[in-house]
Write a protein that holds these residues in place. Structure first.
Motif: not given
Lengths: 261, 294
Positions: B223, B266, B269-270, B272, B274, B276
């Motif tokens: 992040g 990753l 799904w995310r 930004s 783990i 952010g």
């Protein structure tokens, strides 16, 4: 006559062959509330950008209390006492409301980097004073219960308010507001009208504003400068401006043209 | 040194690298791709001290301390040298300029015979150990975390958020960009010095552009802008490839492919990362409890 707090002398900005602003001169006193109006693309924001140092004027001079500001860095001009807000809000979106205000006090913080890292006594003293000042300001703007919210999560009207509060937190002598009522509904605009007048009286500063909302401008401003195609076409108090044929022409088109249509 | 201890030590070094790059890329928002360059500067100057200058009489840990100090200062100075012209550039242009710098450093070292050139730098004293590496890891993290809680750190964050607005708040943005860049470079140099005294052998090809990308990956994974994220990213990306190595022959053969697929998943799904921009903060849990009880 006393020296005006803010003065521009024959300010001219050329971008290549395009003359964005030509020969713009104005003056304002310590607690004046002055408006700059004009159709879209008339060069109003360019004037602001020259005053705040984002653009260096091609010709002419900007003076704060008689001292020239041309060629100075943006940050230094702010420190000397000119603060501004932006047409399309430029808050620090991912920071909290409190941090937005605290950042405006940055240039008044005297502790060094080492004190910051080691969190010395001086660091704690100055930080708590900064926080107190910030909270005081937020209370004035009724934002203190939102001080831990991220700036981007505030409703639009409060973002505008926060931006004005942040500009005031730099302790300016002159506040420049770039279209503060843009995107507001009539109720919010009415509140803003009160707010602007109140800020001037409370903080005893000069305010220069650009605005498209004529009702706000006519109600708030004591004097108005009208620009069109980069030229100053009229200057006077609201009633003079409303009846000025040149202004009517700039906004509504000339009589003869209307006839042709 | 046995395998696990070595892996733990390397993880520590990558934590320092990731946290320091996070200061430049994540917190200040300046896209730098030259971190391996600063790492190399620190590694080679630290190693050069160990090989040519270090007095034998001093205990190892004091020598390591001096070596780290030299690595930090020289890398920070090179950061200043690169930062002042390059930080006038923005976004992609800055990335390209810093990338070029990293490669220049590598080629320079390649052609310096004093430090072994293409033969590699050998006989570096083995001073690093787990304790001192993690001592510096803690210092780096505390330094960055404390920086962010003061006005200088806030000024650095404001540049990422909106540079024009930061300028208009009376913040000398260029000064703070340079500051973040110099501090980040300095800690990369420190990590380099620790690395040199752990490996005892350096080769210019160990500091290619790929390493800058891997460190960048660590902070994006964790992040951008989060110190906790940088630490977690560094741990995952140092340990994951090693773990895959031991999961049977097929996995071991395909480990770089699996590694890339995991990263792609990753990012899907995310995006930004783990964490952010958030930090993991134990105190927050206590606060929530208080609110719940009151």
């Amino acid at each position: 006559m006393t020296t005006p707090i803010l003065e521009t002398q024959a300010l001219t900005m050329r971008f290549g062959g395009l003359v964005a602003v030509n020969n713009f001169s104005m003056q304002m006193g310590d607690t004046d509330l002055v408006g700059v109006i004009g159709p879209n693309g008339a060069g109003k924001t360019t004037i602001f950008n020259m005053i705040t140092g984002i653009y260096e004027p091609t010709e002419g001079d900007v003076r704060l209390s008689g001292k020239s500001l041309v060629g100075e860095q943006v940050a230094l001009i702010t420190q000397k006492g000119i603060a501004r807000t932006f047409q399309n809000i430029r808050l620090f979106k991912d920071l909290t409301v409190l941090d937005n205000i605290r950042l405006a006090g940055h240039s008044r913080m005297k502790y060094g980097l080492i004190a910051n890292i080691l969190r010395t006594k001086k660091f704690h003293e100055e930080e708590s004073r900064l926080k107190e000042e910030a909270i005081k300001l937020l209370k004035i703007f009724k934002l203190e219960n939102k001080m831990d919210h991220l700036a981007k999560n505030l409703p639009y009207g409060e973002q505008r308010k926060l931006e004005i509060a942040r500009a005031l937190a730099t302790k300016p002598k002159v506040l420049l507001l770039d279209e503060p009522a843009a995107g507001m509904n009539p109720n919010e605009t009415a509140d803003l009208t009160k707010l602007i007048k109140w800020v001037r009286d409370e903080f005893q500063i000069a305010i220069l504003l650009i605005e498209h909302d004529m009702r706000l401008v006519m109600e708030v401003c004591e004097r108005i400068y009208v620009v069109d195609h980069g030229e100053l076409i009229a200057h006077g108090n609201p009633s003079e401006i409303q009846n000025n044929p040149k202004v009517i022409e700039a906004y509504l088109g000339a009589q003869s043209e209307e006839g042709e249509q | 040194m046995d395998y696990l201890a070595h892996l733990t030590l390397n993880t520590g070094i990558f934590i320092i690298l990731a946290v320091s790059l996070n200061l430049i890329n994540g917190i200040c928002g300046q896209f730098s791709l030259g971190h391996a360059g600063f790492w190399a500067v620190g590694a080679y100057t630290g190693a050069a001290y160990g090989v040519f200058l270090a007095p034998e009489a001093l205990p190892d840990f004091i020598n390591l301390f001096i070596s780290c100090g030299i690595g930090f200062v020289v890398a920070a100075l090179s950061g200043l040298l690169i930062g002042v012209p390059c930080l006038r550039l923005r976004g992609d242009y800055l990335a390209i300029a810093t990338l070029g710098f990293g490669e220049i450093i590598r080629i320079l070292i390649m052609n310096m015979d004093v430090v072994g050139g293409p033969r590699g730098f050998t006989n570096i004293p083995n001073w690093s150990n787990l304790f001192w590496v993690y001592f510096w890891v803690v210092i780096t993290i505390v330094f960055c975390a404390n920086l962010l809680r003061g006005t200088h750190g806030r000024a650095i964050i404001s540049i990422r958020e909106d540079e024009i607005a930061a300028d208009s708040m009376g913040i000398y943005t260029f000064k703070y960009k340079t500051l973040a860049f110099v501090i980040g470079a300095g800690f990369a140099g420190l990590a380099g010095s620790l690395f040199a005294h752990a490996q005892q052998f350096l080769h210019p090809n160990g500091f290619t552009f790929m390493w800058s990308v891997i460190i960048l990956l660590m902070i994006i994974l964790g992040g951008l802008g989060s110190i906790t994220g940088a630490i977690v990213g560094a741990v995952i990306l140092t340990i994951l490839p090693e773990m895959l190595r031991f999961m049977g022959e097929t996995v071991s053969q395909w480990r770089m492919v699996i590694y890339s697929i995991l990263l792609i998943c990753l990012m899907l799904w995310r995006p930004s990362g783990i964490f952010g921009k958030h930090e993991f903060n134990i105190l927050k849990f206590f606060k929530k409890d208080e609110e719940a009880t009151s």
